[in-house]
Enzyme design. Structure first.
Site: not given
Length: 429
Positions: A393, A348, A261, A351, A276
């Site tokens: 993460r 988070e 990403r 998900s 991130r």
């Protein structure tokens, strides 16, 4: 994509969905008008085409001067047919472009609003009180460096900012997490699968990503291929243009892949450590299900995510994501956010999304419909769902939650079998 027939029959539901998302409500009427225009243009073309065929028979039966006169009319009729065919094609392209950008119909129970309008469904576990224990917690990067687990400096040297090396116990911890998640998936009927990380534009777009405008996506222009941000993309495309059999239950995959990403919209955010980053690894659950089973399967995916988090001794909360933060494909999304002590915040980790039939319509994935006698009587789109079972993460929350005053980290008991029975990670000399 959305169901055009359902949109025409229930336009108010789609208007309410767009309003909940904070999206353009008038898009509903634009799609309906474009569909009417296309149908009218198509009818005109089909009528003229029918006249052309009938006229052709008349010309074939004519003779002499009559035939010559009719041949002149044939040219004019052929030109009209060609023009109406082109008009129908343009009308269809206009309609299809509007449908392509129309997001999925949000479930009625999803909260309305944007990123900050989520609803907390529950809290599980209690964050550690480090003050009561008499020491200040270190953040995951400081711990990772003490343990010889994370090397951001050399990651940046080799690849640039937001890249990193996981080494030693860091690499072992990630592999242990993935294997633990895979074992849970196997117990619950998932098929392990390692997916491609490069996909064609039609696969990326079919999953619901805007390849033309999404700044988060890496593209290899020379090959016209895209690096995936999740194995969901490849798994959604796995059955593209197929009719699949779900009579014995949902088809479930546990997909492992590296993910990429750009994080273009997060400049200045979470620049420290591995929260991130541009590249990470993930174990993703992906399910093809009957539409009527989708909500039940969604709750099951959430349950397995929570089972992983609880077994790792992490305090977390479950949130119902607001409609405006769902993304194009999801009709409902639940996030599990773990407590990160040094940030004094929930972040988070997992998900899970119910995409209903949206992705399957775009990718033409169907199942056979059976009549009362059990005989095939047509096809319909299936539902697709996804959910995170483990990712890089998670290391952040594990290191910070289970750290000790001397910089060591106690390994959660559930992970120890995957680490040779080891109970602690100790700082390197």
């Amino acid at each position: 994509m959305i169901d055009l027939k359902d949109l025409a029959e229930n336009p108010d539901a789609y208007r309410a969905s767009q309003e909940a998302r904070g999206a353009e409500v008038s898009l509903v009427d634009s799609v309906l008008e474009a569909d009417r225009a296309y149908r009218a243009a198509l009818t005109s073309f089909e009528q003229l085409r029918s006249e052309q065929k009938a006229f052709g028979k008349q010309v074939a039966a004519a003779k002499g001067e009559e035939k010559q006169a009719l041949l002149a009319q044939v040219k004019e009729l052929a030109a009209n047919v060609k023009a109406t065919e082109a008009a129908a094609g343009e009308a269809k392209a206009t309609r299809d472009e509007l449908v392509r950008i129309f997001p999925n119909l949000v479930e009625a129970d999803a909260p309305a609003g944007g990123e900050d309008d989520f609803v907390v469904l529950k809290h599980v576990g209690t964050p550690r009180d480090f003050a009561a224990e008499g020491f200040e917690p270190k953040d995951h990067l400081e711990l990772g460096e003490l343990l010889g687990a994370i090397d951001m400096e050399r990651g940046a040297k080799v690849s640039g900012s937001r890249f990193y090396f996981l080494k030693g116990v860091g690499a072992r911890l990630e592999m242990a997490l993935i294997q633990m998640g895979m074992d849970l998936a196997l117990k619950n009927g998932f098929t392990p699968i390692i997916t491609p990380t490069l996909v064609r534009p039609e696969t990326m777009q079919g999953t619901g990503f805007d390849v033309a405008h999404d700044a988060e996506i890496y593209r290899l222009e020379r090959d016209d291929l895209y690096l995936v941000g999740t194995s969901e993309v490849a798994l959604a495309g796995y059955h593209a243009d197929e009719i699949i059999d779900l009579e014995k239950g949902p088809e479930k995959f546990a997909g492992y892949s590296s993910c990429y990403r750009r994080e273009a919209g997060s400049a200045g955010k979470d620049t420290r450590g591995i929260i991130r980053v541009h590249q990470f690894n993930k174990l993703e659950m992906f399910v093809y299900a009957k539409p009527e089973d989708a909500q039940r399967v969604h709750q099951e995916l959430l349950g397995w995510e929570e089972q992983m988090l609880q077994s790792l001794g992490l305090a977390y909360r479950v949130i119902d994501t607001a409609a405006g933060d769902l993304g194009m494909s999801a009709a409902r999304k639940f996030d599990c956010e773990a407590w990160v002590p040094t940030q004094d915040a929930f972040r988070e980790l997992t998900s899970t999304s119910n995409c209903t039939t949206f992705q399957a319509r775009r990718l033409n994935i169907r199942e056979r419909v059976l009549d009362a006698e059990g005989k095939p009587s047509g096809t319909r789109s299936v539902a697709t769902l996804n959910g995170t079972l483990a990712t890089t993460r998670w290391i952040v929350a594990i290191l910070e939650t289970h750290q000790n005053a001397d910089g060591s980290v106690t390994i959660p008991e559930a992970l120890r079998p995957y680490l040779g029975g080891q109970e602690r990670f100790e700082p390197i000399a």
